[in-house]
Motif scaffolding. Sequence first.
Motif, PDB file in Angstrom:
ATOM      1  N   VAL A 170     -39.951-111.371  -9.961  1.00 28.64           N
ATOM      2  CA  VAL A 170     -41.696-110.806 -10.085  1.00 28.64           C
ATOM      3  C   VAL A 170     -41.465-110.010 -11.375  1.00 28.64           C
ATOM      4  CG1 VAL A 170     -43.180-109.326  -9.361  1.00 28.64           C
ATOM      5  CG2 VAL A 170     -42.158-111.092  -7.752  1.00 28.64           C
ATOM      6  N   SER A 171     -40.538-109.096 -11.419  1.00 25.04           N
ATOM      7  CA  SER A 171     -40.538-108.102 -12.618  1.00 25.04           C
ATOM      8  C   SER A 171     -40.317-109.063 -13.949  1.00 25.04           C
ATOM      9  CB  SER A 171     -39.480-107.087 -12.459  1.00 25.04           C
ATOM     10  OG  SER A 171     -39.689-106.453 -11.137  1.00 25.04           O
ATOM     11  N   LEU A 172     -39.512-110.065 -13.811  1.00 25.34           N
ATOM     12  CA  LEU A 172     -39.234-110.788 -15.175  1.00 25.34           C
ATOM     13  C   LEU A 172     -40.565-111.523 -15.391  1.00 25.34           C
ATOM     14  CD1 LEU A 172     -35.607-111.839 -14.581  1.00 25.34           C
ATOM     15  CD2 LEU A 172     -36.616-110.687 -16.564  1.00 25.34           C
ATOM     16  N   ILE A 173     -41.154-112.200 -14.432  1.00 28.83           N
ATOM     17  CA  ILE A 173     -42.160-113.054 -15.000  1.00 28.83           C
ATOM     18  C   ILE A 173     -43.168-112.135 -15.348  1.00 28.83           C
ATOM     19  CG2 ILE A 173     -43.961-114.578 -13.852  1.00 28.83           C
ATOM     20  CD1 ILE A 173     -41.965-115.561 -11.960  1.00 28.83           C
ATOM     21  N   SER A 174     -43.668-111.110 -14.545  1.00 28.10           N
ATOM     22  CA  SER A 174     -44.742-110.224 -15.051  1.00 28.10           C
ATOM     23  C   SER A 174     -44.289-109.620 -16.443  1.00 28.10           C
ATOM     24  CB  SER A 174     -44.725-108.807 -14.085  1.00 28.10           C
ATOM     25  OG  SER A 174     -44.940-109.541 -12.850  1.00 28.10           O
ATOM     26  N   PHE A 175     -42.923-109.162 -16.875  1.00 23.56           N
ATOM     27  CA  PHE A 175     -42.615-108.600 -18.046  1.00 23.56           C
ATOM     28  C   PHE A 175     -42.832-109.540 -19.285  1.00 23.56           C
ATOM     29  CE2 PHE A 175     -39.480-108.230 -21.325  1.00 23.56           C
ATOM     30  CZ  PHE A 175     -39.581-107.053 -21.782  1.00 23.56           C
ATOM     31  N   SER A 176     -42.387-110.904 -19.027  1.00 23.49           N
ATOM     32  CA  SER A 176     -42.920-111.974 -19.986  1.00 23.49           C
ATOM     33  C   SER A 176     -44.197-112.266 -20.214  1.00 23.49           C
ATOM     34  CB  SER A 176     -41.961-113.261 -19.725  1.00 23.49           C
ATOM     35  OG  SER A 176     -42.203-113.842 -18.662  1.00 23.49           O
ATOM     36  N   TYR A 177     -44.837-112.119 -19.197  1.00 23.86           N
ATOM     37  CA  TYR A 177     -46.544-112.405 -19.431  1.00 23.86           C
ATOM     38  C   TYR A 177     -47.012-111.250 -20.055  1.00 23.86           C
ATOM     39  CZ  TYR A 177     -51.051-113.913 -18.215  1.00 23.86           C
ATOM     40  OH  TYR A 177     -52.549-114.458 -18.376  1.00 23.86           O
ATOM     41  N   ALA A 178     -46.781-109.933 -19.914  1.00 22.23           N
ATOM     42  CA  ALA A 178     -47.337-108.928 -20.485  1.00 22.23           C
ATOM     43  C   ALA A 178     -47.010-108.757 -21.876  1.00 22.23           C
ATOM     44  CB  ALA A 178     -46.856-107.520 -19.900  1.00 22.23           C
ATOM     45  N   ASN A 179     -45.764-109.364 -22.609  1.00 20.49           N
ATOM     46  CA  ASN A 179     -45.758-109.298 -24.036  1.00 20.49           C
ATOM     47  C   ASN A 179     -45.824-110.626 -24.568  1.00 20.49           C
ATOM     48  OD1 ASN A 179     -43.153-110.458 -23.076  1.00 20.49           O
ATOM     49  ND2 ASN A 179     -41.971-108.987 -24.280  1.00 20.49           N
ATOM     50  N   ASN A 180     -46.373-111.604 -23.965  1.00 21.20           N
ATOM     51  CA  ASN A 180     -46.997-112.918 -24.538  1.00 21.20           C
ATOM     52  C   ASN A 180     -45.623-113.628 -24.767  1.00 21.20           C
ATOM     53  OD1 ASN A 180     -48.402-114.970 -25.174  1.00 21.20           O
ATOM     54  ND2 ASN A 180     -49.281-114.235 -26.659  1.00 21.20           N
ATOM     55  N   MET A 181     -44.606-113.606 -24.096  1.00 21.59           N
ATOM     56  CA  MET A 181     -43.492-114.557 -24.069  1.00 21.59           C
ATOM     57  C   MET A 181     -43.418-115.899 -23.151  1.00 21.59           C
ATOM     58  SD  MET A 181     -40.146-112.040 -24.889  1.00 21.59           S
ATOM     59  CE  MET A 181     -40.087-111.197 -26.416  1.00 21.59           C
ATOM     60  N   LEU A 182     -44.935-116.169 -22.917  1.00 24.97           N
ATOM     61  CA  LEU A 182     -44.958-117.146 -21.906  1.00 24.97           C
ATOM     62  C   LEU A 182     -44.446-118.561 -22.322  1.00 24.97           C
ATOM     63  CD1 LEU A 182     -47.427-115.128 -21.397  1.00 24.97           C
ATOM     64  CD2 LEU A 182     -48.649-116.908 -20.307  1.00 24.97           C
ATOM     65  N   ARG A 183     -44.425-118.998 -23.600  1.00 22.53           N
ATOM     66  CA  ARG A 183     -43.624-120.214 -23.768  1.00 22.53           C
ATOM     67  C   ARG A 183     -42.259-120.468 -23.542  1.00 22.53           C
ATOM     68  NH1 ARG A 183     -46.602-121.800 -29.859  1.00 22.53           N
ATOM     69  NH2 ARG A 183     -48.782-121.474 -29.159  1.00 22.53           N
TER      70      ARG A 183
END
Length: 400
Positions: free
Chosen positions: A218-231
Amino acid sequence: MAGLSVWFWNERFWLPHNVTWADLADPAPGVEYPKAGHLLSALPLAVGIFAVRILFERFIASPCAFLLHIHAASVHWRATPNPILEKVFTSITKCPDSRHLDGLSKQLDWDVRKVQRWFRHRRNQDKPSILTKFCESMWRLIFYLFMFTYGICFLWKCPWMWETQHCWYNYPYQVLTPGLYHYYVTELGFYWSLMFSQFTDIKRKDFPIMFIHHLATVSLISFSYANNMLRVGSLVMCVHDASDFLLEAAKLANYAKYQRLCDFLFVLFAVVFFITRLVIYPLWILNTTLFESWEIIGPYPSWWLFNSLLLVLQVLHVIWSYLIAGIAYKALVRGKVSKDDRSDVESSSEEEVDTNGTNDKGVKMVFYPKVENGTNGHAVTTITWPQQIRSSSSSSSSSW
């Protein structure tokens, strides 16, 4: 709280040099960038996923289990009601050591073996049925397969699927598309639902490990979303989802007693796991996050943290691969992979093992005097499944 929020969302940690939150706050009309507030929508979605799971297990998985002649087995040996031992079992320990056994033996005027037998029978009363395990695995199989299929279909049309440099071009000014948003939030909602349901699911020996795993996911998914590393995050999720559903399928075959199918699916799972976690992940994912991103956007604090976490994940991949390889080898050589042995399941046999590790028939047995969720005199005779790989779902089986 305001000061804590300013400290936590420090631009110099989260964003590349010369980029501020204000630059991302007001995009052009019709353009949307990821915002941390979007992640809150995953919480009600997690509740919805949990509700769908309950309905699925009751109205779809259970009938399928009955068609395969899988029923809720009754407990053959029940512990005799005893308020003193029940209080010890519920309040102190389910697996008493020699000191507790001696004390209870004197207090009740029972033989030590009789006390051991009572605790073993009492533990077996709480063990989950094959029907419960089947329904849980079938739900995970359907969800993992759905998410993997959705991820492949979505990413097939995305340029960063074929040229990973597109993960970093124009970063962090990368548009949030509806498909990418739904992919991310659904994965996050599912792992939030696992956080909730693990307290009601089958209690396995690796419960603390899986709790930490789900929290880290959950933390990793949220972290990557917050700084726009979604791709790049979408690539990571797809790579991990590729093997999870195969593990759950192997479990279903095992519960249905299709042993050859179980062995085949587990070996197939092992092959896919090795290819995705030891080849594709380091050569494709880590290559772009470490080297291509360095050339295109350069390092900054959250970049270092993100890559450190991905490298730790690779170390876990190596450890899990070693464990899985051992089980797959035994499956090929001995021709059998056993059940998921992480559950609190014990033999209900009346055969006792003495302190020298020999049973009443004089046969030498593997003896563990103090094993969590085990008991004195429990003989280990099976090849066990690995811990749930979920990134994980189960997976991990795991998405991250």
